[in-house]
Design an enzyme around this catalytic site. Structure first.
Site, PDB file in Angstrom:
ATOM      1  CG  ASN A 218      74.413  14.061  39.552  1.00  0.00           C
ATOM      2  OD1 ASN A 218      74.669  13.522  40.615  1.00  0.00           O
ATOM      3  ND2 ASN A 218      74.162  15.366  39.473  1.00  0.00           N
ATOM      4  CG  ASP A 288      78.227  21.460  34.853  1.00  0.00           C
ATOM      5  OD1 ASP A 288      78.416  21.917  35.992  1.00  0.00           O
ATOM      6  OD2 ASP A 288      78.982  20.633  34.310  1.00  0.00           O
ATOM      7  CE  LYS A 298      53.449  11.424  32.218  1.00  0.00           C
ATOM      8  NZ  LYS A 298      52.559  10.381  31.777  1.00  0.00           N
ATOM      9  CG  ASP A 317      80.580  27.204  39.813  1.00  0.00           C
ATOM     10  OD1 ASP A 317      80.630  27.056  41.045  1.00  0.00           O
ATOM     11  OD2 ASP A 317      81.299  26.572  39.030  1.00  0.00           O
ATOM     12  CB  ILE A 318      76.605  26.911  44.337  1.00  0.00           C
ATOM     13  CG1 ILE A 318      75.278  26.661  43.618  1.00  0.00           C
ATOM     14  CG2 ILE A 318      76.360  27.339  45.789  1.00  0.00           C
ATOM     15  CD1 ILE A 318      74.508  25.461  44.096  1.00  0.00           C
ATOM     16  CG  PHE A 334      84.312  17.175  46.838  1.00  0.00           C
ATOM     17  CD1 PHE A 334      84.200  17.973  47.963  1.00  0.00           C
ATOM     18  CD2 PHE A 334      84.667  15.838  47.005  1.00  0.00           C
ATOM     19  CE1 PHE A 334      84.430  17.468  49.220  1.00  0.00           C
ATOM     20  CE2 PHE A 334      84.898  15.318  48.265  1.00  0.00           C
ATOM     21  CZ  PHE A 334      84.779  16.137  49.380  1.00  0.00           C
ATOM     22  CE  LYS A 348      86.136  20.702  37.515  1.00  0.00           C
ATOM     23  NZ  LYS A 348      85.417  19.441  37.627  1.00  0.00           N
ATOM     24  CE  LYS A 352      84.098  24.798  39.744  1.00  0.00           C
ATOM     25  NZ  LYS A 352      82.687  24.451  39.727  1.00  0.00           N
TER      26      LYS A 352
HETATM   27  N1  CTP Z   1      79.690  23.259  41.758  1.00  0.00           N
HETATM   28  C1  CTP Z   1      78.785  24.229  42.170  1.00  0.00           C
HETATM   29  N2  CTP Z   1      77.839  24.700  41.322  1.00  0.00           N
HETATM   30  C2  CTP Z   1      77.754  24.261  40.057  1.00  0.00           C
HETATM   31  C3  CTP Z   1      78.669  23.264  39.607  1.00  0.00           C
HETATM   32  C4  CTP Z   1      79.617  22.779  40.487  1.00  0.00           C
HETATM   33  O1  CTP Z   1      78.864  24.640  43.332  1.00  0.00           O
HETATM   34  N3  CTP Z   1      76.826  24.737  39.266  1.00  0.00           N
HETATM   35  C5  CTP Z   1      80.723  22.799  42.681  1.00  0.00           C
HETATM   36  C6  CTP Z   1      80.634  21.356  43.096  1.00  0.00           C
HETATM   37  O2  CTP Z   1      79.877  21.205  44.287  1.00  0.00           O
HETATM   38  C7  CTP Z   1      82.083  20.979  43.317  1.00  0.00           C
HETATM   39  C8  CTP Z   1      82.837  21.861  42.345  1.00  0.00           C
HETATM   40  O3  CTP Z   1      81.968  22.937  42.015  1.00  0.00           O
HETATM   41  O4  CTP Z   1      82.540  21.330  44.595  1.00  0.00           O
HETATM   42  C9  CTP Z   1      83.290  21.182  41.075  1.00  0.00           C
HETATM   43  O5  CTP Z   1      82.216  20.497  40.491  1.00  0.00           O
HETATM   44  P1  CTP Z   1      82.455  19.583  39.200  1.00  0.00           P
HETATM   45  O6  CTP Z   1      81.157  18.958  38.797  1.00  0.00           O
HETATM   46  O7  CTP Z   1      83.638  18.696  39.427  1.00  0.00           O
HETATM   47  O8  CTP Z   1      82.928  20.647  38.139  1.00  0.00           O
HETATM   48  P2  CTP Z   1      82.171  21.637  37.246  1.00  0.00           P
HETATM   49  O9  CTP Z   1      82.441  23.009  37.748  1.00  0.00           O
HETATM   50  O10 CTP Z   1      80.733  21.266  37.102  1.00  0.00           O
HETATM   51  O11 CTP Z   1      82.944  21.444  35.878  1.00  0.00           O
HETATM   52  P3  CTP Z   1      82.920  20.186  34.846  1.00  0.00           P
HETATM   53  O12 CTP Z   1      81.531  19.610  34.894  1.00  0.00           O
HETATM   54  O13 CTP Z   1      83.255  20.807  33.553  1.00  0.00           O
HETATM   55  O14 CTP Z   1      83.976  19.227  35.291  1.00  0.00           O
END
Ligand code: CTP
Length: 408
Positions: A218, A288, A298, A317-318, A334, A348, A352
């Site tokens: 990303n 995600d 490859k 989700d860490i 964030f 969120k 979380k």
């Molecule tokens: N995060 C994480 N592990 C993941 C996804 C997200 O630790 N697999 C953490 C990010 O570092 C951030 C927070 O969760 O602090 C929110 O991330 P964000 O991308 O805004 O949200 P998502 O949980 O991925 O939800 P969505 O994509 O549906 O907005």
């Protein structure tokens, strides 16, 4: 309720810096250092030893600093003869870069036999030194004893680093680069409000491999995570930094750093280190989803025009997994949103289970050098103005300090 907060950045306010230059080839790096400090808005007064003038002309420093350069030949009979002493007395910080073994030895023992060492002895401000010398001189027991004395006297020692030296040897003794010194110098005047706290930060974009050469990532540049690492380091925290893809250099002075490119690798690295942490700041833009049918070889273009299908499966989700730990550290997340920022960020934060959520609109933040965020916690929602990521990081750390102090 949203509180509108206009943040005065205490980290980057203009300072009066006395920069001492002692004899060494690394003096050339100090020209760039003066330029960077001036660009950051500071006043820089340069003092050179006699030996330093053999390497760089005082005229160069005068032109770069826009101030007269003080030399050993300074005429103390002019004025009240105190102008040069007042320089170090009025300074916010004094830095000697390069600091030769000889100058370090003199300062360690309180010798004041030239203008630079006299100003050091007469100062009331903090002192930082950036040693620069040959590896044998650096390792010399007498030099190491002198450094111990300086540390005991609260002198901040910046560097040196291991690297190629002007004499052709490789080893410790190489002065830090100008940008690294300018960065570390801000720590000297920043109050150590999180001294002894251990903070783990994830930053940058993850990379989920499709095959050995392709992957899903990303647009996160890692700048916000890097700014937070610097801001946490500046207030005295011991920072561990886990990063994916970054477009910016990692700052010096961190306790630990490790690259973890994929979501799985980042999850493993975080959980390996999390037990020792007081705070977890999850800035990384973690994918995600990861690729379920990753190819070891490859992928080849098909002749029959069959378009390959990429099958995805969810990443762990860490942040949520850390926040759920029985002895979880203080968690900062964030929320990157493209619409309904506040509403989604609130949800969120609850989902979380994090104490502090930083909400931002992706088109105002990701890959940009500025940011405009809202800080959400149990007590308040604070809207910060659009500002540089360094200033945003300083404001987040300021709120973090307040919340940590009220949560103990
Ligand atoms: N995060 C994480 N592990 C993941 C996804 C997200 O630790 N697999 C953490 C990010 O570092 C951030 C927070 O969760 O602090 C929110 O991330 P964000 O991308 O805004 O949200 P998502 O949980 O991925 O939800 P969505 O994509 O549906 O907005």
């Amino acid at each position: 309720m949203i509180v509108k907060l206009s943040v005065m950045n205490e980290v980057n306010v203009n300072k009066r810096i006395v920069l001492g230059i002692s004899g060494g080839i690394a003096a050339y790096k100090s020209c760039e250092l003066v330029r960077l400090l001036k660009k950051a808005g500071h006043q820089v007064n340069v003092i050179m030893t006699q030996a330093a003038t053999d390497f760089v002309s005082p005229t160069t420093f005068q032109a770069l600093s826009g101030e007269p350069v003080c030399l050993d030949t300074y005429d103390a009979s002019s004025g009240n003869g105190m102008a040069h002493i007042n320089l170090s007395r009025q300074a916010d910080v004094m830095l000697i870069a390069p600091a030769s073994a000889n100058t370090l030895a003199k300062i360690a023992h309180g010798t004041a036999d030239n203008l630079l060492t006299t100003l050091v002895a007469a100062r009331t401000c903090p002192l930082a030194v950036a040693p620069a010398m040959n590896v044998q001189m650096w390792n010399n027991p007498a030099n190491q004893r002198n450094l111990d004395l300086l540390r005991r006297d609260q002198v901040t020692i910046l560097g040196p680093v291991i690297g190629e030296q002007a004499c052709g040897e490789v080893g410790s003794g190489r002065m830090l680069e100008a940008s690294q010194l300018a960065d570390l110098l801000t720590d000297v005047w920043t109050p150590s409000l999180l001294e002894g706290k251990r903070i783990l930060i994830t930053a940058g974009a993850t990379f989920e491999a499709i095959d050995p050469v392709r992957g899903i990532t990303n647009i996160s540049s890692g700048q916000m995570g890097i700014a937070l690492a610097r801001a946490c380091r500046a207030v005295g925290a011991s920072v561990s930094f886990i990063y994916g893809q970054l477009q910016t250099e990692i700052p010096v002075g961190l306790a630990y750093r490790e690259q973890a490119s994929s979501g799985d690798a980042m999850y493993a690295a975080v959980h390996r280190l999390i037990k020792q942490q007081d705070v977890f700041i999850s800035v990384a833009a973690v994918a995600d989803y990861k690729v379920k049918n990753r190819s070891e070889q490859k992928l080849k273009k098909q002749d029959n025009q069959v378009v390959p299908m990429i099958e995805l499966t969810e990443n762990k989700d860490i942040l949520a997994s850390v926040a759920r730990l029985p002895d979880a550290p203080f968690c900062v997340g964030f929320a990157a949103e493209s619409e309904h920022v506040l509403e989604y960020a609130r949800a969120k934060r609850q989902k979380k289970g994090v104490a502090l959520m930083v909400a931002n609109q992706v088109d105002q933040a990701m890959g940009k050098s500025t940011n405009q965020v809202i800080l959400l916690d149990d007590e308040q929602e604070i809207a910060l103005p659009q500002m540089s990521k360094d200033d945003t990081a300083a404001a987040i750390v300021k709120r973090l300090v307040q919340l940590l102090h009220t949560s103990v």
